[in-house]
Design a protein around this motif. Sequence first.
Motif, mmCIF file in Angstrom:
data_model
loop_
_atom_site.group_PDB
_atom_site.id
_atom_site.type_symbol
_atom_site.label_atom_id
_atom_site.label_comp_id
_atom_site.label_asym_id
_atom_site.label_seq_id
_atom_site.Cartn_x
_atom_site.Cartn_y
_atom_site.Cartn_z
ATOM 1 N N ASN A 73 4.778 11.224 -4.376
ATOM 2 C CA ASN A 73 3.439 10.630 -4.431
ATOM 3 C C ASN A 73 3.115 10.157 -5.842
ATOM 4 N N ASP A 75 -7.842 -2.327 -4.871
ATOM 5 C CA ASP A 75 -7.193 -1.606 -3.770
ATOM 6 C C ASP A 75 -8.224 -1.428 -2.657
ATOM 7 N N GLY A 85 -7.318 -0.103 0.346
ATOM 8 C CA GLY A 85 -6.843 0.960 1.234
ATOM 9 C C GLY A 85 -5.341 1.125 1.162
ATOM 10 N N THR A 86 -4.907 2.373 1.177
ATOM 11 C CA THR A 86 -3.477 2.681 1.115
ATOM 12 C C THR A 86 -3.110 3.587 2.274
ATOM 13 N N GLU A 87 -1.946 3.347 2.831
ATOM 14 C CA GLU A 87 -1.418 4.190 3.906
ATOM 15 C C GLU A 87 0.016 4.557 3.554
ATOM 16 N N VAL A 88 0.317 5.868 3.578
ATOM 17 C CA VAL A 88 1.658 6.354 3.230
ATOM 18 C C VAL A 88 2.237 7.078 4.432
ATOM 19 N N ASP A 89 3.474 6.750 4.780
ATOM 20 C CA ASP A 89 4.209 7.450 5.836
ATOM 21 C C ASP A 89 5.363 8.186 5.165
ATOM 22 N N ALA A 106 5.112 2.888 2.350
ATOM 23 C CA ALA A 106 3.691 2.846 2.017
ATOM 24 C C ALA A 106 3.224 1.405 2.097
ATOM 25 N N ARG A 150 -0.322 -1.009 1.015
ATOM 26 C CA ARG A 150 -1.594 -1.024 0.288
ATOM 27 C C ARG A 150 -2.208 -2.403 0.426
#
Length: 143
Positions: free
Chosen positions: A30, A84, A86-90, A96, A98
């Motif tokens: 991260n 930014d 919004g961010t999404e991490v898998d 990821a 963004r």
Amino acid sequence: MRALLKTCWAALAVFAVLTLAGCQTTGTQNNKLTEAQYAYSAAIRWGDFEGAANMIDPDLRKKLAPTAMQLERYKQIQISSYHDAGTEVDKEKGSAARVINIGVINRHTLAERSVRYVEAWTWDPESKTWWLISGLPDLWEGQ
């Protein structure tokens, strides 16, 4: 009874160490994502599109790197904002995404417009690096 208690404590200690090691790996991954995204956004904000292109996955770099003509086009604009949205991490897939809102000013007309761009990132466990897989933003889309 004492042997059972020692075994339980040993098992608990091993579990704690493994759990913390897993947290450290995730935390490091991260942190590396945050660092990569910060460096990339700084390069874009300051108009260093060649530097930003160095963050493209080496396997995709030939295909996605900007041409000399595209780099000249980037010189015709100024970035006024980079937010930014919004961010999404898998973590399981090591990817990821963004969503970014970029303010773009044409240096010749001084007209400002907003462009929405989705950065896609992938984690390389061998080099322990996040690489951009979406390429540089198309700041002329729809024009």
